[in-house]
Design a protein around this motif. Sequence first.
Motif, short mmCIF file in Angstrom:
data_model
loop_
_atom_site.label_atom_id
_atom_site.label_comp_id
_atom_site.label_asym_id
_atom_site.label_seq_id
_atom_site.Cartn_x
_atom_site.Cartn_y
_atom_site.Cartn_z
N ARG A 1 0.84 -1.21 0.00
CA ARG A 1 0.00 0.00 0.00
C ARG A 1 0.87 1.25 0.00
N ALA A 2 1.93 1.24 0.77
CA ALA A 2 2.84 2.38 0.80
C ALA A 2 3.52 2.56 -0.56
N GLY A 3 3.88 1.46 -1.20
CA GLY A 3 4.49 1.52 -2.51
C GLY A 3 3.56 2.09 -3.56
N LEU A 4 2.29 1.72 -3.50
CA LEU A 4 1.31 2.25 -4.44
C LEU A 4 1.06 3.74 -4.19
N ALA A 5 0.98 4.12 -2.93
CA ALA A 5 0.72 5.52 -2.59
C ALA A 5 1.87 6.43 -3.03
N SER A 6 3.09 5.92 -3.04
CA SER A 6 4.26 6.74 -3.39
C SER A 6 4.73 6.52 -4.82
N CYS A 7 4.03 5.70 -5.58
CA CYS A 7 4.50 5.31 -6.90
C CYS A 7 4.72 6.49 -7.83
N LEU A 8 3.75 7.37 -7.94
CA LEU A 8 3.87 8.49 -8.87
C LEU A 8 5.07 9.38 -8.53
N ASP A 9 5.28 9.64 -7.25
CA ASP A 9 6.42 10.48 -6.84
C ASP A 9 7.73 9.82 -7.27
N ARG A 10 7.82 8.50 -7.12
CA ARG A 10 9.04 7.80 -7.51
C ARG A 10 9.24 7.82 -9.03
N LEU A 11 8.14 7.70 -9.78
CA LEU A 11 8.23 7.76 -11.23
C LEU A 11 8.69 9.14 -11.69
N LYS A 12 8.19 10.19 -11.03
CA LYS A 12 8.59 11.55 -11.38
C LYS A 12 10.06 11.79 -11.09
N GLU A 13 10.57 11.19 -10.03
CA GLU A 13 11.99 11.32 -9.72
C GLU A 13 12.85 10.70 -10.82
#
Length: 204
Positions: free
Chosen positions: A111-123
């Motif tokens: 769940r934490a990985g899904l919630a932060s996925c977009l931020d990681r992709l943008k990085e």
Amino acid sequence: MRTTRTVRTALVAAAATGLAVTALSTAPAAAAPAAPKFLSAGQWPASLTPWTAGPVRKGLPEYGSVCTAGITPAAGTRHRDFRTELDTGARQTNTVAPTEAKAKALTAKLRAGLASCLDRLKEQDPGLEGTSRYHGRVNVEEGAYVYSVDTSYPEIGSTDIALWSVGRDGRTVTVLEWGQLGDLAGAPLKGFKKTTGVAVAKLH
């Protein structure tokens, strides 16, 4: 390949590859009775062309699953890819943890990985834009949780939408991912929530 395409395109490519070798890959008969059950092709939200299911494979998928990569362990994991005739793909990944406590912890990490996925992709790709949303809980077994990742490259006009969910039944954790061209407005969110409920209820 741009990262935003990876969320969806990797699913489509992996599904096509899996279907090409369906006749060569089968789950071990001895493990089948104890293994969690997978969705069938017809249990995904309706598409303009029918869904086709690939074989159930042991371990982690080689491609795709960019939002959960590095979180799900290979041990106790199986996955199945699905595709349509159009540019749409999906996947279900089931993991049986050693204990219910570890399954609960894995669910939280996913769940934490899904919630932060977009931020990681943008990085990884500063040209990427998008919106990530949590769409609530599906009340089935120990619960399931639905997310969306809507991505685009404004300079070239490409958009991709991915729907994700993670649910748990005892020691078993299942992750569903669905992706296609377009945005959230054109995605079958209601149908995906229904599919999520079916997937978790069907595990055991």
